[in-house]
Design an enzyme around this catalytic site. Structure first.
Site, PDB file in Angstrom:
ATOM      1  N   LYS A  80      36.400  25.252  37.299  1.00 34.93           N
ATOM      2  CA  LYS A  80      36.011  24.701  38.603  1.00 34.93           C
ATOM      3  C   LYS A  80      34.882  25.481  39.273  1.00 34.93           C
ATOM      4  CE  LYS A  80      40.286  22.321  39.860  1.00 34.93           C
ATOM      5  NZ  LYS A  80      41.301  22.122  40.913  1.00 34.93           N
ATOM      6  N   GLY A 140      49.428  31.259  49.427  1.00 36.25           N
ATOM      7  CA  GLY A 140      48.525  31.103  48.294  1.00 36.25           C
ATOM      8  C   GLY A 140      47.086  30.940  48.739  1.00 36.25           C
ATOM      9  N   ALA A 141      46.211  31.832  48.232  1.00 35.93           N
ATOM     10  CA  ALA A 141      44.792  31.774  48.570  1.00 35.93           C
ATOM     11  C   ALA A 141      43.932  31.658  47.322  1.00 35.93           C
ATOM     12  CB  ALA A 141      44.392  33.012  49.374  1.00 35.93           C
TER      13      ALA A 141
END
Length: 291
Positions: A80, A140-141
């Site tokens: 990505k 969540g990062a």
């Protein structure tokens, strides 16, 4: 000479580039909607693991898709971010997020888009339309957390407390969000339990709860009836977190909708046709229950 109906349909060939993607629901989800929209729609998996290729083979796979006449391709882990240097242009959201999950091939150009954030945004907007949005905790990062954090800002969350096992990653995301939205609304935290005491809701963007990562991402005692809970995990459809939220009487949002709405947005980019999101949602639920 007789021309078959299949031949007369407009052909749309798309793909998914990533590693270990054989269990993806995307081919079935896209192809059925394509057929119902009157298209000869095919969705292929270009799996790095299946082909025995390293992640550095990404440029070759993009070139293969272009040569074969693909309309575009979805992009997933681990590509990505690494796909960006190989693109001609980026949409505004892809540029802001620094990640691409959809590439459109048109007129010799490769344009990168990010529909992940929209998937969460639309799922939340429809599924939890009237919940309070003053304070929320984001767990969540990582890649998913970046997209979800962006969506949370666009949804009007006034204060977003971000926790990640890697504290520096949470800090970077908070800084990026505040810069992007020109306001001090995102904060990295280290004590989730304390943040939950004043939060309206919880957004979960870690792998915990997936079939290979069972369990709860928080202490059970931190969740109260007044909280809303939005999960991004969809396998299983009902995670341990969602089951707990339901038992407590919380408003709960399953993660499948995020997958469906990001797919619907990608479908439109590939085909130029607005898909039936409700129909895709029903199909996605069928696919998950059958697996």
């Amino acid at each position: 000479m007789t021309v078959s109906n299949e031949t007369m349909k407009r052909a749309v060939l798309v793909g998914l580039i990533g590693a270990d993607i054989q269990t993806s629901k995307s081919p079935a989800l896209h192809e059925r909607e394509g057929v119902l929209q009157g298209l000869n729609y095919r969705y292929e998996l270009l799996d790095l693991a299946e082909r025995g290729l390293p992640a550095t083979a990404l440029p070759d796979l993009l070139a293969e898709e272009e040569t074969r006449g693909f309309a575009g391709s979805n992009i997933t882990h681990p590509c990505k971010q690494t796909v960006i240097p190989h693109l001609t242009d980026l949409s505004e959201d892809a540029r802001m997020l620094g990640a691409v999950n959809t590439v459109v091939f048109k007129d010799g150009k490769r344009t990168g888009h990010n529909t992940d954030w929209y998937g969460f945004y639309e799922n939340f907007r429809r599924g939890l339309p009237d919940v309070p949005r003053r304070r929320a905790v984001l767990l969540g990062a990582g890649g998913a957390g970046v997209a979800v954090g962006h969506a949370a800002m666009k949804l009007g969350i006034e204060r977003l407390s971000i926790f990640d096992q890697d504290a520096s990653r949470a800090g970077r995301l908070a800084k990026d969000l505040n810069s992007r939205f020109s306001a001090e609304r995102a904060f990295a935290i280290t004590d989730v339990g304390e943040a939950m005491r004043s939060a309206d809701g919880l957004i979960h963007a870690t792998p915990t709860g997936m079939k290979n990562h069972p369990g709860l991402p928080i202490e059970e005692s931190w969740l109260e009836r007044r909280h809303w809970v939005a999960d991004i995990v969809y396998m299983p459809l009902v995670t341990e977190l969602l089951a707990l939220a339901t038992r407590l009487g919380c408003r709960a949002l399953p993660g499948g909708g995020m997958t469906v709405f990001q797919a619907a947005a990608a479908f439109k980019l590939f085909s130029g046709i607005e898909p039936d999101a409700e129909r895709m949602t029903a199909h996605f639920t069928e696919l998950c229950r059958a697996s």
